[in-house]
Design a protein around this motif. Structure first.
Motif, mmCIF file in Angstrom:
data_model
loop_
_atom_site.group_PDB
_atom_site.id
_atom_site.type_symbol
_atom_site.label_atom_id
_atom_site.label_comp_id
_atom_site.label_asym_id
_atom_site.label_seq_id
_atom_site.Cartn_x
_atom_site.Cartn_y
_atom_site.Cartn_z
ATOM 1 N N UNK A 303 58.526 -0.098 -11.405
ATOM 2 C CA UNK A 303 59.638 -0.425 -10.953
ATOM 3 C C UNK A 303 61.210 0.825 -10.020
ATOM 4 N N UNK A 304 60.711 1.088 -11.897
ATOM 5 C CA UNK A 304 61.246 2.511 -11.730
ATOM 6 C C UNK A 304 61.126 3.315 -10.100
ATOM 7 N N UNK A 305 60.015 3.581 -9.556
ATOM 8 C CA UNK A 305 59.097 4.646 -9.022
ATOM 9 C C UNK A 305 59.734 4.065 -7.839
ATOM 10 N N UNK A 306 60.023 3.184 -7.801
ATOM 11 C CA UNK A 306 60.257 2.787 -6.186
ATOM 12 C C UNK A 306 61.837 3.000 -5.412
ATOM 13 N N UNK A 307 62.360 3.840 -6.338
ATOM 14 C CA UNK A 307 63.895 4.225 -6.044
ATOM 15 C C UNK A 307 63.825 5.549 -6.417
ATOM 16 N N UNK A 308 63.159 6.678 -8.089
ATOM 17 C CA UNK A 308 62.899 7.838 -8.566
ATOM 18 C C UNK A 308 61.789 8.245 -8.544
ATOM 19 N N UNK A 309 61.261 9.625 -8.032
ATOM 20 C CA UNK A 309 60.262 10.553 -8.229
ATOM 21 C C UNK A 309 59.936 10.666 -9.082
ATOM 22 N N UNK A 310 61.199 11.179 -10.274
ATOM 23 C CA UNK A 310 61.115 12.107 -11.031
ATOM 24 C C UNK A 310 60.393 11.699 -12.284
ATOM 25 N N UNK A 311 60.999 12.389 -13.635
ATOM 26 C CA UNK A 311 60.040 12.573 -14.938
ATOM 27 C C UNK A 311 60.774 10.891 -15.757
ATOM 28 N N UNK A 312 59.634 10.234 -16.498
ATOM 29 C CA UNK A 312 60.289 8.564 -16.775
ATOM 30 C C UNK A 312 59.353 9.169 -18.065
ATOM 31 N N UNK A 313 60.426 9.039 -19.534
ATOM 32 C CA UNK A 313 59.755 8.736 -20.372
ATOM 33 C C UNK A 313 60.167 7.955 -21.493
#
Length: 327
Positions: A303-313
């Motif tokens: 879900x996050x990757x649909x709008x944000x391509x950076x690092x997610x922890x």
């Protein structure tokens, strides 16, 4: 990423052989003491609480039940905590505050504990202090009473847009949408804060509990680290309906409306992070069914990757995120 933070309070990020060759880099570190979302205790995650280490200051950001024990697990004593920041006065974020105030007083640590929060925080603290009347009257059986609990704590209530310097960093708060509703709003209505912590060029933005908010993307603009709540809405609603057979249909409908309106789905976290241009996202306050975080992780990341391509922890309890200096 578990650390004995207590051993690192006086450390700097100097990596050269000589401190004289490279200026010291003050610590700026975020530790997720408790990563649960909501007021239901789980065996996997403690209630919402965080520790901000900035230079030589150690500040609690929210103080859910169990915060004192979590501090002990990373080697931080209550004598090192001289400030608490409360994002909003829901019990899952304040349930451990009585232990912070009471045990700090009982140990007679020097100094005054300053508690920052929205309107209503003073009433919460006054109630805690009032509850300490009996132990304050008992003292330690030495014939002389210790300092009064009220003398060891003070409250600074903040409103939307307020800025406050705390040691080496500046804190700014912004009212978010966690308490939004369709009815009339009074001038002194309760507020829930998102919070921005800035030290030199490093910035941490903590969403607190919030629903979708255009304000938040602007508030988090250029942040080094966005610490965000997140909800796996369909799974958590299904789990609640399954476990709360005692609940009325009206209560369940209100609960579902609250969860859908006042918390962030992963797509909304990605939207805020992308629009704000943040460097990194840390997820916490997981409103997910009890059980391993891995069961929700794929959907949250997707879900996050649909709008944000950076690092997610995806933070765990006692995860630590160190913002080093850029040289």
């Amino acid at each position: 990423m578990r650390l004995m933070i207590g051993l690192a309070l006086a450390s700097s990020a100097i990596t050269s052989a000589s401190a004289a060759e490279v200026p010291a880099c003050p610590t700026f570190r975020w530790v997720t003491l408790g990563t649960a979302g909501g007021p239901v205790p789980t065996p996997d995650r403690s209630e919402p609480a965080n520790l901000l280490l900035a230079g030589d200051r150690a500040v609690l950001v929210d103080a859910g039940d169990g915060a004192v024990g979590q501090l002990a697990r990373i080697g931080v004593g209550l004598g090192q905590i001289d400030a608490v920041v409360i994002s909003h006065n829901h019990l899952d974020h304040t349930g451990g505050l009585a232990a912070v105030i009471g045990l700090r007083w009982m140990n007679q640590f020097p100094g005054v504990l300053t508690i920052y929060g929205p309107q209503g925080t003073k009433a919460v603290v006054d109630g805690i202090v009032a509850s300490m009347a009996a132990p304050a009257a008992i003292g330690f059986g030495l014939g002389a009473l210790p300092p009064q609990p009220a003398d060891k704590v003070k409250v600074v209530e903040l409103t939307d847009g307020a800025e406050q310097s705390i040691g080496p960093f500046v804190m700014k708060v912004a009212a978010n949408s966690h308490f939004d509703h369709a009815g009339p709003h009074t001038a002194n209505a309760p507020q829930s804060f998102s919070i921005r912590f800035a030290m030199d060029t490093r910035v941490i933005v903590y969403t607190g509990d919030t629903g979708p908010s255009a304000m938040l993307a602007s508030f988090a603009k250029g942040a080094t680290l966005l610490v965000s709540e997140v909800i796996d809405l369909d799974r958590i609603v299904g789990a609640i309906r399954q476990s709360r057979k005692d609940a009325s249909p009206e209560m369940l409908a209100d609960m579902e409306r609250h969860l859908a309106t006042h918390h962030l789905r992963p797509e909304e976290v990605g939207k805020i992070a992308g629009e704000a241009g943040v460097s990194r996202v840390v997820l916490t306050h997981f409103a997910i069914p009890p059980g391993p975080l891995a069961q929700s992780e794929p959907a949250l990341r997707q879900g996050i990757a649909t709008r944000f391509a950076g690092t997610v922890d995806l933070a765990r309890d006692l995860s630590s995120f160190d913002l080093g200096c850029v040289r």
